[in-house]
Design a protein around this motif. Structure first.
Motif, PDB file in Angstrom:
ATOM      1  N   ILE A   1      23.360  -0.582  23.931  1.00 36.71           N
ATOM      2  CA  ILE A   1      22.437  -2.185  23.694  1.00 36.71           C
ATOM      3  C   ILE A   1      20.769  -2.380  23.979  1.00 36.71           C
ATOM      4  CG2 ILE A   1      23.505  -2.741  26.130  1.00 36.71           C
ATOM      5  CD1 ILE A   1      23.828  -4.871  22.456  1.00 36.71           C
ATOM      6  N   ARG A   2      20.665  -1.440  24.658  1.00 39.09           N
ATOM      7  CA  ARG A   2      19.068  -1.291  24.884  1.00 39.09           C
ATOM      8  C   ARG A   2      18.549  -1.110  23.461  1.00 39.09           C
ATOM      9  NH1 ARG A   2      17.845   3.402  28.349  1.00 39.09           N
ATOM     10  NH2 ARG A   2      15.692   2.166  28.986  1.00 39.09           N
ATOM     11  N   TYR A   3      18.670   0.331  22.432  1.00 38.98           N
ATOM     12  CA  TYR A   3      17.860   0.418  21.464  1.00 38.98           C
ATOM     13  C   TYR A   3      18.433  -0.535  20.915  1.00 38.98           C
ATOM     14  CZ  TYR A   3      17.579   5.252  23.577  1.00 38.98           C
ATOM     15  OH  TYR A   3      16.937   6.274  24.044  1.00 38.98           O
ATOM     16  N   ALA A   4      18.807  -0.924  20.549  1.00 38.00           N
ATOM     17  CA  ALA A   4      19.997  -2.602  19.989  1.00 38.00           C
ATOM     18  C   ALA A   4      18.451  -3.398  20.103  1.00 38.00           C
ATOM     19  CB  ALA A   4      20.911  -3.022  19.133  1.00 38.00           C
ATOM     20  N   LEU A   5      18.710  -3.764  20.854  1.00 44.96           N
ATOM     21  CA  LEU A   5      17.694  -5.629  21.697  1.00 44.96           C
ATOM     22  C   LEU A   5      15.924  -4.421  21.720  1.00 44.96           C
ATOM     23  CD1 LEU A   5      19.611  -6.119  24.283  1.00 44.96           C
ATOM     24  CD2 LEU A   5      19.752  -7.783  22.746  1.00 44.96           C
ATOM     25  N   ALA A   6      15.854  -3.117  22.227  1.00 41.49           N
ATOM     26  CA  ALA A   6      14.623  -2.856  21.761  1.00 41.49           C
ATOM     27  C   ALA A   6      14.373  -3.180  20.466  1.00 41.49           C
ATOM     28  CB  ALA A   6      14.304  -0.956  22.034  1.00 41.49           C
ATOM     29  N   ALA A   7      14.743  -2.451  19.683  1.00 38.29           N
ATOM     30  CA  ALA A   7      14.603  -2.085  17.874  1.00 38.29           C
ATOM     31  C   ALA A   7      14.680  -3.932  17.585  1.00 38.29           C
ATOM     32  CB  ALA A   7      15.249  -1.696  17.265  1.00 38.29           C
ATOM     33  N   ASP A   8      15.539  -4.755  17.598  1.00 39.78           N
ATOM     34  CA  ASP A   8      15.320  -5.592  17.159  1.00 39.78           C
ATOM     35  C   ASP A   8      14.149  -6.335  17.780  1.00 39.78           C
ATOM     36  OD1 ASP A   8      16.400  -8.399  15.985  1.00 39.78           O
ATOM     37  OD2 ASP A   8      16.467  -9.093  17.781  1.00 39.78           O
ATOM     38  N   ALA A   9      13.393  -6.356  19.200  1.00 43.15           N
ATOM     39  CA  ALA A   9      12.221  -6.749  19.851  1.00 43.15           C
ATOM     40  C   ALA A   9      10.845  -6.348  18.821  1.00 43.15           C
ATOM     41  CB  ALA A   9      11.978  -6.519  20.821  1.00 43.15           C
ATOM     42  N   LEU A  10      11.359  -5.203  18.517  1.00 45.18           N
ATOM     43  CA  LEU A  10       9.971  -4.450  17.687  1.00 45.18           C
ATOM     44  C   LEU A  10      10.187  -4.735  16.316  1.00 45.18           C
ATOM     45  CD1 LEU A  10      10.286  -1.142  18.598  1.00 45.18           C
ATOM     46  CD2 LEU A  10       8.764  -2.377  19.645  1.00 45.18           C
ATOM     47  N   HIS A  11      11.502  -5.439  15.252  1.00 37.72           N
ATOM     48  CA  HIS A  11      11.025  -6.117  14.048  1.00 37.72           C
ATOM     49  C   HIS A  11      10.599  -7.507  14.018  1.00 37.72           C
ATOM     50  CE1 HIS A  11      12.648  -2.991  11.109  1.00 37.72           C
ATOM     51  NE2 HIS A  11      13.283  -2.303  12.217  1.00 37.72           N
ATOM     52  N   ARG A  12      10.917  -7.927  14.886  1.00 41.01           N
ATOM     53  CA  ARG A  12      10.839  -9.752  15.366  1.00 41.01           C
ATOM     54  C   ARG A  12       9.191 -10.086  15.204  1.00 41.01           C
ATOM     55  NH1 ARG A  12      14.867 -12.474  15.457  1.00 41.01           N
ATOM     56  NH2 ARG A  12      16.838 -11.560  15.528  1.00 41.01           N
ATOM     57  N   ALA A  13       8.505  -8.675  16.677  1.00 44.01           N
ATOM     58  CA  ALA A  13       7.142  -9.197  16.678  1.00 44.01           C
ATOM     59  C   ALA A  13       6.304  -7.760  15.383  1.00 44.01           C
ATOM     60  CB  ALA A  13       6.990  -8.004  17.928  1.00 44.01           C
ATOM     61  N   GLY A  14       6.855  -7.155  13.805  1.00 41.92           N
ATOM     62  CA  GLY A  14       6.311  -6.876  13.764  1.00 41.92           C
ATOM     63  C   GLY A  14       5.609  -5.368  13.669  1.00 41.92           C
ATOM     64  N   ILE A  15       6.466  -5.505  14.399  1.00 41.10           N
ATOM     65  CA  ILE A  15       5.816  -3.378  15.301  1.00 41.10           C
ATOM     66  C   ILE A  15       6.594  -2.413  14.542  1.00 41.10           C
ATOM     67  CG2 ILE A  15       5.650  -1.659  16.867  1.00 41.10           C
ATOM     68  CD1 ILE A  15       4.953  -4.099  18.132  1.00 41.10           C
ATOM     69  N   THR A  16       5.981  -1.477  13.614  1.00 37.23           N
ATOM     70  CA  THR A  16       6.461  -0.293  12.801  1.00 37.23           C
ATOM     71  C   THR A  16       6.323   0.362  13.316  1.00 37.23           C
ATOM     72  OG1 THR A  16       5.999  -1.498  10.599  1.00 37.23           O
ATOM     73  CG2 THR A  16       6.206   1.009  10.867  1.00 37.23           C
ATOM     74  N   ILE A  17       7.306   1.093  13.735  1.00 39.93           N
ATOM     75  CA  ILE A  17       6.870   2.732  14.467  1.00 39.93           C
ATOM     76  C   ILE A  17       7.681   4.189  13.322  1.00 39.93           C
ATOM     77  CG2 ILE A  17       7.122   2.066  16.559  1.00 39.93           C
ATOM     78  CD1 ILE A  17      10.371   3.040  16.589  1.00 39.93           C
TER      79      ILE A  17
END
Length: 78
Positions: A62-78
């Motif tokens: 859930i930590r990784y899912a929420l972090a990945a979701d937040a990055l996508h919503r902010a338009g941040i590519t890693i």
């Protein structure tokens, strides 16, 4: 309100800061995988299940899912 940010720490880990929470000590390889899997499963609850059962993220999916979701919503590519 703080914006979403991704900060690699240089030791294979990263911190993701969102307006609601801070995720410290995320493994960058696992976070990258979560970020990529989000492309197929953009719902964080579904993503957490996929990470747990298909990628072995036991206990912290859930930590990784929420972090990945937040990055996508902010338009941040890693």
């Amino acid at each position: 309100m703080p914006r979403t940010a991704f900060t690699p720490t240089g030791d294979g880990q990263a911190t993701v800061v969102t307006p609601d929470r801070v995720f410290h000590g995320l493994n960058t390889d696992r976070l990258e995988t979560a970020w990529l899997v989000w492309l197929e499963h953009p719902n964080p609850v579904r993503l957490a299940g996929v990470l747990r059962y298909e990628h072995g993220y036991i206990g912290d999916s859930i930590r990784y899912a929420l972090a990945a979701d937040a990055l996508h919503r902010a338009g941040i590519t890693i």
